[in-house]
Enzyme design. Structure first.
Site, PDB file in Angstrom:
ATOM      1  CG  ASP A 256      33.124 -22.404  42.769  1.00 36.35           C
ATOM      2  OD1 ASP A 256      32.917 -21.264  43.232  1.00 36.35           O
ATOM      3  OD2 ASP A 256      32.272 -23.039  42.126  1.00 36.35           O
TER       4      ASP A 256
ATOM      5  CE  LYS B  51      26.434 -18.471  45.491  1.00 38.84           C
ATOM      6  NZ  LYS B  51      25.087 -18.627  44.976  1.00 38.84           N
TER       7      LYS B  51
ATOM      8  CG  PHE C 201      25.797 -26.260  43.051  1.00 38.99           C
ATOM      9  CD1 PHE C 201      24.784 -26.920  42.369  1.00 38.99           C
ATOM     10  CD2 PHE C 201      25.891 -24.882  42.902  1.00 38.99           C
ATOM     11  CE1 PHE C 201      23.868 -26.218  41.588  1.00 38.99           C
ATOM     12  CE2 PHE C 201      24.974 -24.176  42.128  1.00 38.99           C
ATOM     13  CZ  PHE C 201      23.968 -24.850  41.467  1.00 38.99           C
TER      14      PHE C 201
HETATM   15  N1  PLP Z   1      29.817 -22.063  42.498  1.00 37.73           N
HETATM   16  C1  PLP Z   1      29.351 -22.232  43.742  1.00 37.73           C
HETATM   17  C2  PLP Z   1      30.241 -22.785  44.796  1.00 37.73           C
HETATM   18  C3  PLP Z   1      28.026 -21.886  44.040  1.00 37.73           C
HETATM   19  O1  PLP Z   1      27.559 -22.068  45.283  1.00 37.73           O
HETATM   20  C4  PLP Z   1      27.212 -21.355  43.022  1.00 37.73           C
HETATM   21  C5  PLP Z   1      25.806 -20.995  43.296  1.00 37.73           C
HETATM   22  O2  PLP Z   1      25.208 -21.359  44.271  1.00 37.73           O
HETATM   23  C6  PLP Z   1      27.744 -21.200  41.733  1.00 37.73           C
HETATM   24  C7  PLP Z   1      29.053 -21.552  41.512  1.00 37.73           C
HETATM   25  C8  PLP Z   1      26.910 -20.673  40.600  1.00 37.73           C
HETATM   26  O3  PLP Z   1      26.658 -19.325  40.754  1.00 37.73           O
HETATM   27  P1  PLP Z   1      25.487 -18.625  39.908  1.00 37.73           P
HETATM   28  O4  PLP Z   1      24.190 -19.124  40.478  1.00 37.73           O
HETATM   29  O5  PLP Z   1      25.700 -17.156  40.137  1.00 37.73           O
HETATM   30  O6  PLP Z   1      25.668 -19.027  38.489  1.00 37.73           O
END
Ligand code: PLP
Length: 396
Positions: free
Chosen positions: A226, A255, A141
């Site tokens: 990530d 985040k 994700f």
């Molecule tokens: N990458 C990871 C590992 C995430 O858990 C998330 C969101 O849950 C994102 C990217 C995307 O972040 P955003 O919702 O701020 O676009």
């Protein structure tokens, strides 16, 4: 009075139905505690998917925001602001890297990392432009934009959204042989979550990240971590890659970087990689704005000063031990690191989530069978004990 019922009804009436929110309205929140319009009290065990590592309304972060609100909030990158340089410096010190590209949301930072890797592939590695390949993992994700969902293996994220962005190769998470086999001369990067959050708090097999990092180095392939969900102490280390002593070539961060106040994200790397941009090649109106920088600088200062990784590690171990004492034959496994914990059930978890909320604990199932517990890192031991009483009533 605006009741919870009326607020939810109006929200559903006017808003696109792209979320199935639990029926709880936050009216006030501080630390790990939430109060709804009817005065009911809850423990926040989701922390906005780890964006609230500092808890709700951390007083010092709120003070930093208020101070900045009286000075200047937005310049765009057409001009300079006095805080962006300090934001860069703090983030470089925290990661050990030397260059930052600021964005707002996690998905934007992921997109930016993909653009960076493709450009690096074309400009530095010598891959023909348009032929760059990026390896990603099944059940990942990384966000919701078209390119980001082009990497997804989850049909519910993709249905009806084609055509997708080409250039991605999927492998199974944790499968080092598949990673080796997927690399071609056109591979520019391997993008991976050190722990898969949305997939259900999946910790990879021991040694996977280390081996992946070595294979990437041997093949001149960038390792992109990530750490949007796992970064900033959530798993008991500043970054989850540290669990295997791995330093990725690129960090994707978001985040908690915004201190629970502003959307702040960034790609952090070295000038040999992030140096591929020239003016006009990428950007964001709000990325690096002074209000975002003010809260983020303060958040990073607190993270180091108060040793959040240690806090998450110790509180996580305490909480995990208590969860493991739960007696419920429906529980399949309890796993995670630090304060990122998944309780996987043999049955759909939604009824248990409902019971948790009825007992004052806010959590949400991820991928049907797993409940994620990720309270603010600032939660006290006493609050963990109180929340455990409610969790025992609901689950145990
Ligand atoms: N990458 C990871 C590992 C995430 O858990 C998330 C969101 O849950 C994102 C990217 C995307 O972040 P955003 O919702 O701020 O676009």
């Amino acid at each position: 009075m605006k009741t919870s019922e009326k607020i939810i009804e109006k929200t559903e009436k006017y808003g696109a139905h792209n979320y199935h929110s639990k029926e709880v309205v936050f009216e006030y929140a501080t630390g790990a505690r939430v109060t709804d319009p009817e005065g009911r009290k809850y423990f926040d065990m989701l922390s906005a998917y780890s964006a609230l590592n500092f808890g709700h309304l951390h007083p010092e972060i709120v003070a930093a925001a208020k101070e900045q609100l009286d000075k200047v909030t937005l310049t765009s990158r057409a001009f300079h602001n006095e805080l962006l340089c300090d934001f860069y410096e703090s983030l470089c010190k925290l990661t050990g890297k030397n260059m930052v590209l600021p964005m707002n949301t996690g998905a934007e930072a992921v997109e930016t990392s993909l653009k960076t890797a493709r450009r690096w592939g074309a400009f530095v590695k010598g891959v023909e432009d348009g032929k760059q390949e990026i390896i990603v993992c099944n059940n990942n994700f990384h966000g919701r934009t078209i390119t980001v969902i082009s990497m997804s293996s989850d049909p519910s994220c993709r249905k009806g959204f084609g055509p997708f962005t080409p250039g991605f190769v999927n492998i199974d998470y944790g499968n080092i042989e598949q990673l080796k086999a997927a690399i071609t001369p056109n591979t520019v990067a391997f993008l991976v979550e050190p722990i898969q959050g949305e997939a259900g708090i999946i910790v990879p097999p021991e040694g996977f990240l280390k081996a992946a990092s070595e294979i990437c180095k041997e093949n001149n392939v960038l390792l992109i971590a990530d750490e949007v969900q796992t970064g900033f102490a959530r798993t008991g280390k500043m970054f989850a890659c540290e669990w295997e002593g791995v330093e990725p070539d690129i960090y994707v961060l978001g985040k908690a970087l915004g201190g629970g106040v502003m959307p702040v994200s960034a790609v952090v790397s070295d000038s040999s990689i992030l140096g591929v941009y020239e003016p006009g090649s990428h950007g964001s109106t709000f990325g690096g704005n002074p209000l975002a920088c003010a809260v983020s600088i303060k958040a990073m200062e607190i993270l180091v000063r108060d040793n959040y990784p240690k806090m998450a590690l110790e509180k996580g171990a305490y909480f995990m031990d208590k969860l493991k004492e739960l007696k419920n034959p429906d529980i399949l496994e309890i796993r995670g690191r630090g304060l990122l914990i998944g309780v996987e059930f043999k049955v759909p978890a939604a009824p248990y989530v409902k019971a948790l909320i009825a007992n004052g604990v806010l959590a949400k199932e991820t991928h049907e069978m797993t409940i994620r517990f990720a309270p603010p890192i600032t939660i006290s031991y006493e609050e963990i004990d109180l929340a455990m009483e409610a969790i025992r009533k609901a689950i145990g």
